[in-house]
Design a protein around this motif. Structure first.
Motif, PDB file in Angstrom:
ATOM      1  N   ILE A   1      17.681  32.033 -76.640  1.00 29.49           N
ATOM      2  CA  ILE A   1      16.975  31.600 -77.591  1.00 29.49           C
ATOM      3  C   ILE A   1      16.605  30.117 -77.428  1.00 29.49           C
ATOM      4  N   SER A   2      18.053  29.507 -76.699  1.00 28.37           N
ATOM      5  CA  SER A   2      17.751  28.120 -76.242  1.00 28.37           C
ATOM      6  C   SER A   2      16.578  27.788 -75.333  1.00 28.37           C
ATOM      7  N   TYR A   3      16.561  28.765 -74.564  1.00 31.10           N
ATOM      8  CA  TYR A   3      15.442  28.695 -73.389  1.00 31.10           C
ATOM      9  C   TYR A   3      14.212  28.308 -73.876  1.00 31.10           C
ATOM     10  N   PHE A   4      13.891  29.299 -74.946  1.00 27.22           N
ATOM     11  CA  PHE A   4      12.418  29.280 -75.519  1.00 27.22           C
ATOM     12  C   PHE A   4      12.363  28.007 -76.509  1.00 27.22           C
ATOM     13  N   THR A   5      13.371  27.638 -77.057  1.00 33.22           N
ATOM     14  CA  THR A   5      13.219  26.653 -78.207  1.00 33.22           C
ATOM     15  C   THR A   5      13.661  25.108 -78.000  1.00 33.22           C
ATOM     16  N   ALA A   6      14.160  24.892 -76.686  1.00 30.22           N
ATOM     17  CA  ALA A   6      14.658  23.515 -76.337  1.00 30.22           C
ATOM     18  C   ALA A   6      13.589  22.735 -75.757  1.00 30.22           C
TER      19      ALA A   6
ATOM     20  N   GLY B   1       1.653  37.899 -74.418  1.00 26.50           N
ATOM     21  CA  GLY B   1       2.992  37.940 -74.761  1.00 26.50           C
ATOM     22  C   GLY B   1       3.528  38.543 -76.144  1.00 26.50           C
ATOM     23  N   SER B   2       2.670  38.062 -77.065  1.00 22.48           N
ATOM     24  CA  SER B   2       3.193  38.684 -78.203  1.00 22.48           C
ATOM     25  C   SER B   2       2.923  40.021 -78.518  1.00 22.48           C
TER      26      SER B   2
ATOM     27  N   LEU C   1      11.166  43.418 -65.459  1.00 23.90           N
ATOM     28  CA  LEU C   1      11.394  44.119 -66.425  1.00 23.90           C
ATOM     29  C   LEU C   1      10.406  43.664 -67.595  1.00 23.90           C
ATOM     30  N   LEU C   2      10.473  44.183 -68.936  1.00 26.34           N
ATOM     31  CA  LEU C   2       9.712  43.897 -69.984  1.00 26.34           C
ATOM     32  C   LEU C   2       9.970  42.251 -70.434  1.00 26.34           C
ATOM     33  N   GLY C   3      11.350  42.138 -70.277  1.00 26.25           N
ATOM     34  CA  GLY C   3      11.710  40.670 -70.611  1.00 26.25           C
ATOM     35  C   GLY C   3      11.064  39.590 -69.780  1.00 26.25           C
ATOM     36  N   ASP C   4      11.091  39.876 -68.244  1.00 27.88           N
ATOM     37  CA  ASP C   4      10.281  38.913 -67.399  1.00 27.88           C
ATOM     38  C   ASP C   4       8.870  38.693 -67.841  1.00 27.88           C
TER      39      ASP C   4
ATOM     40  N   GLY D   1       6.008  31.044 -68.007  1.00 27.02           N
ATOM     41  CA  GLY D   1       5.857  31.213 -66.743  1.00 27.02           C
ATOM     42  C   GLY D   1       4.345  30.659 -66.263  1.00 27.02           C
ATOM     43  N   GLN D   2       4.104  31.254 -65.054  1.00 31.84           N
ATOM     44  CA  GLN D   2       2.658  30.834 -64.634  1.00 31.84           C
ATOM     45  C   GLN D   2       1.627  31.706 -65.448  1.00 31.84           C
ATOM     46  N   ALA D   3       1.809  32.625 -65.922  1.00 37.54           N
ATOM     47  CA  ALA D   3       0.902  33.351 -66.354  1.00 37.54           C
ATOM     48  C   ALA D   3       0.790  33.249 -67.781  1.00 37.54           C
TER      49      ALA D   3
END
Lengths: 284, 270
Positions: A208-213, B239-240, B220-223, B231-233
């Motif tokens: 969550i931090s990774y996406f919000t910071a 993504g949503s 994987l899905l997370g990636d 990321g680059q793409a």
């Protein structure tokens, strides 16, 4: 036969513990390694510890992690406790759906919570002209911490005898005074537990931090993640060893305190032996 | 004690920071990059079918392994004397307090080609195994990180089972197998169910473990989601849409899990 079974069980427990601790052991051992390698051992040194305290980047990410965890846990504990009292007094018809929404961040995968908040902050930011940073990071942490506090305070409120509060108010207490003197002491274990869970979740969070910071602020996890893409310095091993030692000491302190409190409680409870103990455990 | 209003600020907070962000995911998923309604994000997802199936397969394997390893461990824990139980619980929680990234990173040095595991095997004259950057390494990473999430809920349910029920079953001539299958297992089901969701959900959505231990080869899905947002793409709409599908599939999965456990207590979260 039961003895044999016990040995097997013990062995199995040791194996699980070995599995859980092997990586941590590796981290700690290689923090004393003479060369910058994570697999080849070359003599003992403390230089990585020295270099750690000279590394601005790592230290500042460590401070970010600590400050966001402490702040968000503190805010979430206060907000979550007050909210729980409010929710508890609501009608079930209202309470149930609100508690359900409260559980969403717990049930959802972290990455969903993360990208959802990322979308919100980016769209709000483009309208209100702000960028992702410590503020958005803190909001995100508070948001995923409050549910843990609510979840751990609610059961304590259910156990609370409402007559106590009524009695206090009948005796002339204001509601706030009754809250402070009667409700808080009764639900305190739940509040403390909630605060601990919140702090743990915050300090351990990466996704969550990774996406919000945003790009300007980095927590320790984010720092490690960015390093794994290139090369991780043994300074990180040194830092993790120190953190491990700190956590170990803290948990030991908590446990010793609990054991002591239990002993005191047991001694106190003895004169009142006419009252049957509520839990069967402990009484042989 | 009538202070309902205390919950009001949080109701607004939830609306702003829990409901609105998820609503935004839904909106973005049905919006084209240039704006306007579209279903294209979903039809574009067909080519990622392999990513979906791989993510679910690996998460399922990791969940089964966690259950197989964790259930006996939880049962064992519940039977040791109270004092030792406390120490063992502490030992179980302690790694969770260490940074999750650091622990996963440590596995890199264990599983590497010239890593510690292969060195250890070499000492015994066993030829090295190729693990790092494979799906097996990803599963090991998942099991390692999420095993406590299985042990803890199962343990907390087993420890509360009334011993006299088990004794009664034994007195009535039940074999250890029958006692386990007919008494202990059904009573521990709520813990098992919440353990399964607590392992499966983070496992199916991880991107850290696959990038660190899987080498980013078999994404994987997370990636996939991470790539669309940071990321680059860069394509938050796609993504949503992926995130929405994942959320719905996981919700369906959990719905059936809860159905399966109906009549039992609801799955405990912590």
């Amino acid at each position: 036969m039961s003895g044999k079974k016990n040995t097997g069980g013990r062995l199995y427990t040791y194996l699980i513990m070995l599995f859980l601790y092997a990586p941590i052991l590796v981290l700690i051992v290689f923090s004393f390694n003479g060369i910058n390698s994570r697999t080849v051992w070359q003599g003992f040194t403390l230089k990585w510890y020295g270099e750690l305290f000279a590394d601005r980047g790592i230290l500042s990410s460590f401070y970010t992690t600590i400050s966001v965890s402490v702040l968000s846990a503190a805010i979430a504990t206060v907000a979550g406790t007050l909210t729980s009292v409010g929710l508890f007094n609501m009608r079930r018809r209202w309470r149930a759906p609100l508690l359900y929404i409260n559980n969403i961040p717990l049930i959802n995968a972290d990455i969903i919570t993360g990208v959802a908040m990322c979308l919100l902050f980016v769209s709000l930011g483009s309208v209100l002209k702000f960028r992702l940073g410590f503020g958005t990071l803190l909001i995100a942490h508070i948001t995923f911490n409050i549910p843990y506090v609510v979840l751990s305070v609610m059961p304590k409120l259910r156990q609370l005898d409402e007559n106590l509060v009524d009695a206090a108010q009948d005796l002339g207490c204001t509601w706030f005074r009754a809250f402070r003197r009667v409700i808080i002491p009764e639900i305190l274990p739940g509040v403390v537990n909630g605060a601990m869970i919140a702090f743990t979740m915050s300090i351990d969070d990466f996704v969550i931090s990774y996406f919000t910071a945003g790009s300007g602020v980095m927590t320790l996890s984010m720092k490690v993640f960015s390093m794994t893409r290139k090369r991780v310095s043994p300074k990180i091993n040194a830092l993790s060893s120190l953190m491990f030692a700190a956590v170990l000491l803290m948990l030991l302190a908590i446990n010793i305190r609990e054991i002591r409190q239990e002993r005191v409680a047991k001694n106190k409870a003895r004169p009142l032996s006419g009252i049957p103990a509520r839990s069967g455990r402990g009484a042989k | 004690m009538k202070r309902r209003s205390l919950a009001v600020p949080y109701v607004f907070w939830m609306a702003g920071f829990i409901v609105a962000p998820i609503a935004l995911i839904v909106v973005y998923a049905f919006t084209a990059k240039s704006g306007g309604f579209t279903m294209a994000n979903f039809s574009a997802m067909g080519k990622y079918f392999s990513v979906f199936s791989r993510s679910f397969a690996l998460a399922l394997i990791a969940t089964v392994v966690c259950l197989a390893m964790g259930y006996p461990a939880a049962g064992m824990l519940a039977r040791v004397p109270a004092r030792r139980q406390r120490i063992l619980m502490m030992l179980l929680m302690l790694p969770m307090w260490m940074n999750f990234l650091l622990r996963t990173y440590a596995w890199m040095s264990i599983l590497e080609e010239t890593g510690l595991l292969n060195r250890l095997l070499g000492v015994f004259g066993i030829s090295p195994v190729h693990l790092i950057n494979t799906q097996a390494a990803v599963v090991i990473g998942m099991v390692y990180n999420f095993l406590p999430f299985m042990i803890l809920p199962v343990y907390s349910v087993i420890v509360k089972i009334d011993r006299s029920l088990i004794e009664a079953a034994q007195d009535l001539g039940g074999s250890p197998r029958a006692v386990f299958l007919r008494v202990t297992l059904p009573l521990s089901l709520p813990g098992v169910l919440s353990g399964i969701t607590m392992v499966f959900v983070p496992a199916v959505s991880t991107f850290v473990i696959s990038q660190l231990l899987g080498g980013g080869k078999d994404i994987l899905l997370g990636d996939l989601i991470e790539m669309q947002f940071l990321g680059q793409a860069y394509n938050p709409n796609l993504g949503s849409a992926i995130a929405l599908v994942m959320m719905v599939v996981v919700m369906i999965f959990m719905f059936f899990m809860n159905k399966f456990g109906e009549g039992e207590d609801k799955a405990v979260i912590m």
